[in-house]
Design a protein around this motif. Structure first.
Motif, PDB file in Angstrom:
ATOM      1  N   LEU A   5       0.843  -1.207   0.000  1.00 48.83           N
ATOM      2  CA  LEU A   5       0.000   0.000   0.000  1.00 48.83           C
ATOM      3  C   LEU A   5       0.875   1.253   0.000  1.00 48.83           C
ATOM      4  O   LEU A   5       0.612   2.200  -0.746  1.00 48.83           O
ATOM      5  N   GLN A   6       1.902   1.241   0.845  1.00 43.94           N
ATOM      6  CA  GLN A   6       2.805   2.406   0.880  1.00 43.94           C
ATOM      7  C   GLN A   6       3.413   2.664  -0.498  1.00 43.94           C
ATOM      8  O   GLN A   6       3.492   3.809  -0.953  1.00 43.94           O
ATOM      9  N   ALA A   7       3.834   1.584  -1.147  1.00 42.47           N
ATOM     10  CA  ALA A   7       4.473   1.724  -2.458  1.00 42.47           C
ATOM     11  C   ALA A   7       3.476   2.270  -3.482  1.00 42.47           C
ATOM     12  O   ALA A   7       3.820   3.123  -4.311  1.00 42.47           O
ATOM     13  N   ARG A   8       2.232   1.790  -3.427  1.00 42.71           N
ATOM     14  CA  ARG A   8       1.215   2.268  -4.373  1.00 42.71           C
ATOM     15  C   ARG A   8       0.928   3.751  -4.165  1.00 42.71           C
ATOM     16  O   ARG A   8       0.814   4.522  -5.130  1.00 42.71           O
ATOM     17  N   VAL A   9       0.824   4.144  -2.895  1.00 45.44           N
ATOM     18  CA  VAL A   9       0.529   5.559  -2.593  1.00 45.44           C
ATOM     19  C   VAL A   9       1.679   6.454  -3.060  1.00 45.44           C
ATOM     20  O   VAL A   9       1.458   7.513  -3.664  1.00 45.44           O
ATOM     21  N   LEU A  10       2.917   6.007  -2.807  1.00 46.95           N
ATOM     22  CA  LEU A  10       4.070   6.827  -3.205  1.00 46.95           C
ATOM     23  C   LEU A  10       4.231   6.876  -4.725  1.00 46.95           C
ATOM     24  O   LEU A  10       4.651   7.896  -5.269  1.00 46.95           O
ATOM     25  N   ALA A  11       3.873   5.786  -5.391  1.00 42.01           N
ATOM     26  CA  ALA A  11       3.932   5.794  -6.865  1.00 42.01           C
ATOM     27  C   ALA A  11       2.927   6.796  -7.427  1.00 42.01           C
ATOM     28  O   ALA A  11       3.223   7.542  -8.368  1.00 42.01           O
ATOM     29  N   ASP A  12       1.721   6.849  -6.825  1.00 40.77           N
ATOM     30  CA  ASP A  12       0.726   7.846  -7.247  1.00 40.77           C
ATOM     31  C   ASP A  12       1.252   9.256  -7.003  1.00 40.77           C
ATOM     32  O   ASP A  12       1.070  10.150  -7.835  1.00 40.77           O
ATOM     33  N   ALA A  13       1.872   9.437  -5.836  1.00 37.11           N
ATOM     34  CA  ALA A  13       2.395  10.771  -5.500  1.00 37.11           C
ATOM     35  C   ALA A  13       3.429  11.207  -6.529  1.00 37.11           C
ATOM     36  O   ALA A  13       3.430  12.351  -6.994  1.00 37.11           O
ATOM     37  N   GLN A  14       4.292  10.280  -6.897  1.00 32.22           N
ATOM     38  CA  GLN A  14       5.344  10.593  -7.869  1.00 32.22           C
ATOM     39  C   GLN A  14       4.729  10.937  -9.231  1.00 32.22           C
ATOM     40  O   GLN A  14       5.141  11.892  -9.890  1.00 32.22           O
ATOM     41  N   ALA A  15       3.723  10.141  -9.615  1.00 30.99           N
ATOM     42  CA  ALA A  15       3.112  10.328 -10.936  1.00 30.99           C
ATOM     43  C   ALA A  15       2.357  11.654 -11.041  1.00 30.99           C
ATOM     44  O   ALA A  15       2.264  12.221 -12.132  1.00 30.99           O
ATOM     45  N   HIS A  16       1.816  12.128  -9.933  1.00 29.91           N
ATOM     46  CA  HIS A  16       0.989  13.345  -9.977  1.00 29.91           C
ATOM     47  C   HIS A  16       1.690  14.564  -9.390  1.00 29.91           C
ATOM     48  O   HIS A  16       1.060  15.607  -9.229  1.00 29.91           O
ATOM     49  N   MET A  17       2.969  14.419  -9.066  1.00 30.23           N
ATOM     50  CA  MET A  17       3.670  15.552  -8.440  1.00 30.23           C
ATOM     51  C   MET A  17       3.876  16.672  -9.456  1.00 30.23           C
ATOM     52  O   MET A  17       4.437  16.435 -10.525  1.00 30.23           O
ATOM     53  N   PRO A  18       3.414  17.870  -9.119  1.00 33.53           N
ATOM     54  CA  PRO A  18       3.637  18.986 -10.043  1.00 33.53           C
ATOM     55  C   PRO A  18       5.137  19.225 -10.183  1.00 33.53           C
ATOM     56  O   PRO A  18       5.898  19.067  -9.228  1.00 33.53           O
ATOM     57  N   LYS A  19       5.549  19.577 -11.416  1.00 33.25           N
ATOM     58  CA  LYS A  19       6.974  19.842 -11.639  1.00 33.25           C
ATOM     59  C   LYS A  19       7.343  21.181 -11.015  1.00 33.25           C
ATOM     60  O   LYS A  19       6.540  22.111 -11.045  1.00 33.25           O
ATOM     61  N   ALA A  20       8.551  21.245 -10.476  1.00 29.39           N
ATOM     62  CA  ALA A  20       9.027  22.516  -9.921  1.00 29.39           C
ATOM     63  C   ALA A  20       9.088  23.549 -11.042  1.00 29.39           C
ATOM     64  O   ALA A  20       9.539  23.230 -12.147  1.00 29.39           O
ATOM     65  N   PRO A  21       8.604  24.789 -10.815  1.00 31.25           N
ATOM     66  CA  PRO A  21       8.601  25.791 -11.879  1.00 31.25           C
ATOM     67  C   PRO A  21      10.008  26.097 -12.367  1.00 31.25           C
ATOM     68  O   PRO A  21      10.929  26.220 -11.558  1.00 31.25           O
ATOM     69  N   ARG A  22      10.183  26.224 -13.722  1.00 33.79           N
ATOM     70  CA  ARG A  22      11.504  26.538 -14.301  1.00 33.79           C
ATOM     71  C   ARG A  22      11.841  27.996 -14.067  1.00 33.79           C
ATOM     72  O   ARG A  22      10.994  28.866 -14.215  1.00 33.79           O
ATOM     73  N   GLN A  23      13.111  28.245 -13.743  1.00 34.31           N
ATOM     74  CA  GLN A  23      13.527  29.626 -13.523  1.00 34.31           C
ATOM     75  C   GLN A  23      13.791  30.312 -14.862  1.00 34.31           C
ATOM     76  O   GLN A  23      14.317  29.689 -15.780  1.00 34.31           O
ATOM     77  N   PRO A  24      13.464  31.609 -14.974  1.00 31.38           N
ATOM     78  CA  PRO A  24      13.875  32.346 -16.165  1.00 31.38           C
ATOM     79  C   PRO A  24      15.403  32.437 -16.223  1.00 31.38           C
ATOM     80  O   PRO A  24      16.058  32.415 -15.176  1.00 31.38           O
ATOM     81  N   TRP A  25      15.977  32.583 -17.466  1.00 31.28           N
ATOM     82  CA  TRP A  25      17.432  32.496 -17.631  1.00 31.28           C
ATOM     83  C   TRP A  25      18.177  33.558 -16.822  1.00 31.28           C
ATOM     84  O   TRP A  25      19.246  33.308 -16.273  1.00 31.28           O
ATOM     85  N   HIS A  26      17.573  34.768 -16.716  1.00 27.56           N
ATOM     86  CA  HIS A  26      18.308  35.835 -16.028  1.00 27.56           C
ATOM     87  C   HIS A  26      18.399  35.554 -14.528  1.00 27.56           C
ATOM     88  O   HIS A  26      19.384  35.869 -13.873  1.00 27.56           O
ATOM     89  N   ARG A  27      17.350  34.876 -13.988  1.00 27.21           N
ATOM     90  CA  ARG A  27      17.415  34.552 -12.563  1.00 27.21           C
ATOM     91  C   ARG A  27      18.434  33.424 -12.319  1.00 27.21           C
ATOM     92  O   ARG A  27      19.158  33.435 -11.338  1.00 27.21           O
ATOM     93  N   ALA A  28      18.473  32.457 -13.256  1.00 27.53           N
ATOM     94  CA  ALA A  28      19.446  31.366 -13.124  1.00 27.53           C
ATOM     95  C   ALA A  28      20.870  31.922 -13.183  1.00 27.53           C
ATOM     96  O   ALA A  28      21.743  31.517 -12.409  1.00 27.53           O
ATOM     97  N   LEU A  29      21.106  32.892 -14.094  1.00 30.04           N
ATOM     98  CA  LEU A  29      22.440  33.504 -14.217  1.00 30.04           C
ATOM     99  C   LEU A  29      22.798  34.278 -12.952  1.00 30.04           C
ATOM    100  O   LEU A  29      23.925  34.205 -12.449  1.00 30.04           O
ATOM    101  N   TRP A  30      21.802  34.998 -12.450  1.00 29.01           N
ATOM    102  CA  TRP A  30      21.988  35.779 -11.211  1.00 29.01           C
ATOM    103  C   TRP A  30      22.453  34.864 -10.072  1.00 29.01           C
ATOM    104  O   TRP A  30      23.380  35.172  -9.334  1.00 29.01           O
ATOM    105  N   GLN A  31      21.785  33.684  -9.956  1.00 32.74           N
ATOM    106  CA  GLN A  31      22.148  32.746  -8.898  1.00 32.74           C
ATOM    107  C   GLN A  31      23.509  32.120  -9.174  1.00 32.74           C
ATOM    108  O   GLN A  31      24.281  31.876  -8.251  1.00 32.74           O
ATOM    109  N   LEU A  32      23.817  31.892 -10.467  1.00 35.98           N
ATOM    110  CA  LEU A  32      25.106  31.290 -10.822  1.00 35.98           C
ATOM    111  C   LEU A  32      26.254  32.208 -10.414  1.00 35.98           C
ATOM    112  O   LEU A  32      27.308  31.764  -9.960  1.00 35.98           O
ATOM    113  N   LEU A  33      26.039  33.515 -10.559  1.00 47.10           N
ATOM    114  CA  LEU A  33      27.079  34.476 -10.210  1.00 47.10           C
ATOM    115  C   LEU A  33      27.158  34.719  -8.702  1.00 47.10           C
ATOM    116  O   LEU A  33      28.047  35.426  -8.240  1.00 47.10           O
TER     117      LEU A  33
END
Lengths: 195, 120
Positions: B27-55
């Motif tokens: 049951l635990q495995a089934r619940v976690l598999a569902d969680a993984q399948a429906h997990m919203p993707k982390a929002p992508r950062q715009p390029w300028h913010r990624a560069l800002w963090q890189l620096l």
């Protein structure tokens, strides 16, 4: 008694928000916190292990889907998920028809008791309670389990079952009377003769 | 007396609370598999913010700007005692006074890098 404090509410809602932002660890924590409780509730209400597992999985699936739309402060996560479980159980009980509640063993002593006799008595008490619960009307059984085993307060049970607080009080009172009548013949056998 | 009173009933509820049904690994495995399948993707950062963090954010960028300004300043107005390398490269002159090259011809020295080789 289960902890249903505001701190837990905040913790569950926070975990759900973390899950919604892509945190897989939050999903594992929420699963560990919620699944044992809702699975236990479904098993006591339905009396069937396989059905209880399906209900718990379906309720958690609906929670995962709800996560991106969740609004903190509008509802407790535990209340919301228990309400889903209660509705799923009611649907299954209706499909089965009256008087067809299963009787899978619920007793599984998790903690090793000091003595074998005490362990057996605990298991016997859990089994006797489960059999008596199975004889109650569905709504009474749900209310008694929520109040006396899941440890919910009456206003929260009212929210879970979608009824008024007075109706909850009436259901639990009638449920307890029916349980007492059902179990009276087993009082001594269950080790209550000297209590 | 054979009545099942509230205390006895509470004893049964307590036994039930103390012995919760175990959740199966399946049951635990089934619940976690569902969680993984429906997990919203982390929002992508715009390029300028990624560069800002890189620096390294404001601190990293201010350090980088300071180092660049000091480099330009030293190139344009070198402190006394340091050769004016920028001026020499721009004017293509290499006065003996600045660096004592002895017998070595400046053009030949530049030629050491092959910069003055003509195609035959």
């Amino acid at each position: 008694m289960q902890d249903l404090s505001d701190e837990q509410h905040d913790a569950d809602a926070e975990l759900l928000q973390r899950y919604a932002s892509g945190d897989a660890a939050a999903a594992r924590l929420l699963t560990a916190r919620l699944v044992p409780r809702i699975h236990g509730h479904a098993l006591r209400v339905l009396g069937d292990r396989a059905e209880a597992e399906d209900v718990a999985q379906e309720a958690m699936l609906r929670l995962w889907r709800q996560a991106p739309k969740w609004r903190t402060g509008e509802a407790k996560v535990t209340t919301w998920v228990y309400r889903v479980v209660a509705n799923l159980c009611t649907d299954r009980l209706r499909r089965r028809g009256a008087g067809a509640t299963g009787l899978d063993d619920v007793a599984e002593p998790a903690d090793p008791a000091p003595g074998a006799a005490q362990k057996m008595q605990q298991a016997a008490r859990v089994d006797a309670l489960q059999q008596a619960l199975a004889s109650l009307p569905d709504r009474q059984r749900q209310a008694v389990v929520l109040r006396h085993i899941d440890g919910m307060a009456n206003p929260e049970i009212a929210e879970v079952l979608g009824i008024g607080v007075e109706a909850v009080e009436s259901l639990t009172a009638r449920g307890k009377r029916a349980l007492a009548a059902q179990l009276s013949a087993q009082r001594d056998a269950l080790g209550f003769e000297n209590e | 007396m054979n009545d099942f009173d509230d205390d006895a009933l509470e004893g049964l509820f307590a036994a039930a609370r103390a012995n919760p049904p175990q959740v199966s690994a399946d049951l635990q495995a089934r619940v976690l598999a569902d969680a993984q399948a429906h997990m919203p993707k982390a929002p992508r950062q715009p390029w300028h913010r990624a560069l800002w963090q890189l620096l390294g954010g404001p601190a990293g960028l201010s350090g980088l700007a300071t180092a660049a300004a000091v480099g330009v300043w030293i190139g344009v107005a070198p402190p006394e005692g340091l050769p004016d390398l920028a001026g020499q490269v721009v004017s293509n002159s290499w006065p003996d006074a600045t660096i004592d090259l002895g017998e070595t011809d400046t053009a030949a020295d530049w030629g050491g890098y092959g910069w003055d080789m003509e195609e035959s």
